[in-house]
Scaffold this motif. Structure first.
Motif, mmCIF file in Angstrom:
data_model
loop_
_atom_site.group_PDB
_atom_site.id
_atom_site.type_symbol
_atom_site.label_atom_id
_atom_site.label_comp_id
_atom_site.label_asym_id
_atom_site.label_seq_id
_atom_site.Cartn_x
_atom_site.Cartn_y
_atom_site.Cartn_z
ATOM 1 N N LEU A 209 -3.742 3.291 -12.924
ATOM 2 C CA LEU A 209 -3.908 2.230 -11.937
ATOM 3 C C LEU A 209 -5.346 2.029 -11.501
ATOM 4 O O LEU A 209 -5.721 0.917 -11.108
ATOM 5 N N VAL A 210 -6.154 3.086 -11.554
ATOM 6 C CA VAL A 210 -7.512 3.008 -11.011
ATOM 7 C C VAL A 210 -8.357 1.924 -11.672
ATOM 8 O O VAL A 210 -9.018 1.135 -10.971
ATOM 9 N N ALA B 218 1.637 2.839 -3.480
ATOM 10 C CA ALA B 218 0.427 3.387 -4.105
ATOM 11 C C ALA B 218 -0.003 4.677 -3.407
ATOM 12 O O ALA B 218 -0.391 5.651 -4.063
ATOM 13 N N ILE C 67 -9.993 -5.505 -9.778
ATOM 14 C CA ILE C 67 -9.502 -6.503 -8.830
ATOM 15 C C ILE C 67 -10.244 -6.413 -7.501
ATOM 16 O O ILE C 67 -10.582 -7.429 -6.885
ATOM 17 N N ALA C 68 -10.522 -5.188 -7.053
ATOM 18 C CA ALA C 68 -11.219 -5.022 -5.783
ATOM 19 C C ALA C 68 -12.660 -5.543 -5.861
ATOM 20 O O ALA C 68 -13.161 -6.162 -4.913
ATOM 21 N N GLN D 169 -12.439 -9.723 -6.613
ATOM 22 C CA GLN D 169 -11.355 -10.484 -6.017
ATOM 23 C C GLN D 169 -11.784 -11.903 -5.641
ATOM 24 O O GLN D 169 -10.993 -12.849 -5.733
ATOM 25 N N LEU E 258 0.795 -1.221 0.000
ATOM 26 C CA LEU E 258 0.000 0.000 0.000
ATOM 27 C C LEU E 258 0.832 1.278 0.000
ATOM 28 O O LEU E 258 0.401 2.299 -0.541
ATOM 29 N N ALA F 148 -7.222 -1.553 -10.489
ATOM 30 C CA ALA F 148 -7.458 -1.692 -9.051
ATOM 31 C C ALA F 148 -8.944 -1.896 -8.752
ATOM 32 O O ALA F 148 -9.308 -2.716 -7.898
#
Length: 277
Positions: A252-253, A27, A259-260, A263, A24, A256
């Motif tokens: 990246l958003v 990021a 994946i979030a 998941q 983290l 991310a």
């Protein structure tokens, strides 16, 4: 008895927190940098949290450089590569899992070897071939190699899932008049949802993050993907960290968020196939 188990559990918690922090912190640092001004970034002592947060860097990223165009290029290339990769991988994995393909074991071993093949060794031959075919600075010129790079892993993931589908279900579909392709489409693939989703996500992320082939095969400014465009933000004597950090956040958003949100399916796709295959 409780006291004996407390020590190992504490060390497990510490190790887990270190892993989370290691993932983290970079990021968070990029996000905070994107909200700083150039003056605040170079001041001493270092400020970890932006004193006067600003969105000006995001505005500059879209105004001074065609970040929106780079984003669109990456989206088109990654989506096309994912669709092509999963389609071909599904047919190849189905053939290995169901049809009488000679030497399936060596073929699977070759796929594992290809999955570890360094893409840098492909740059020169691909450059020559795509130049001769007129595919440089085109979407197909990026979609085809990106799909090929993810194909071995996608085949292995789908193969492990297809092997778990009972053959009786396909036999019933074939008796009802379905062809092999229709049985694959309407029976096998729906029952292998986690595997298909995992293969698609891996292919999408690989294409979204790929840099070397994108730089070599599509150097034109209007065809640059996000990794290439962001890298070329730097000048000869200037490295605009706030601007680059803002562009990195934009890049990246999407990954991310995917994946979030998914998941659980990703973990199911990676573990179920490994356990059942």
């Amino acid at each position: 008895m409780k006291g004996k188990g407390l020590g190992p559990r504490i060390w497990l918690w510490i190790a887990g927190l270190l892993l989370v922090w290691n993932g983290l912190f970079p990021a968070a640092w990029i996000l905070f940098t994107s909200l700083k001004t150039e003056a605040e970034l170079t001041r001493l002592p270092i400020t970890y949290w932006p004193l006067e947060p600003t969105l000006a860097n995001y505005e500059r990223a879209f105004r001074e450089a065609p970040l929106g165009r780079y984003f669109l290029n990456s989206l088109i290339v990654a989506s096309g590569a994912t669709l092509l990769c999963v389609t071909v991988a599904a047919m190849a994995a189905y053939a290995l899992a169901r049809l009488r393909v000679p030497y399936p074991g060596p073929i699977l071993m070759a796929l594992i070897a290809l999955a570890m093949f360094p893409p840098a060794t492909l740059v020169v031959p691909l450059f020559q071939i795509f130049t001769a075919l007129g595919l440089r600075n085109t979407y197909p010129g990026l979609i085809l190699p990106h799909a090929a790079l993810s194909l071995p892993v996608a085949i292995l993931v789908l193969y492990s899932f297809f092997k778990t589908i009972p053959k009786d279900l396909e036999a019933a579909a074939l008796v009802d008049g379905c062809t092999r392709v229709q049985a694959l489409r309407y029976v096998v693939i729906p029952l292998s949802g986690p595997g298909v989703f995992t293969a698609a996500l891996l292919a999408f992320v690989n294409s979204w993050d790929e840099f070397l082939l994108a730089l070599t095969l599509a150097p034109a400014k209007e065809m640059r993907t996000l990794p290439v465009g962001i890298t070329l933000y730097q000048g000869e004597y200037l490295f605009p960290w706030p601007l680059i950090s803002a562009a990195l956040v934009v890049a990246l958003v999407p990954v991310a968020l995917v994946i979030a949100l998914f998941q659980e399916r990703i973990v199911a796709g990676l573990t179920q196939g490994a356990l059942k295959g």
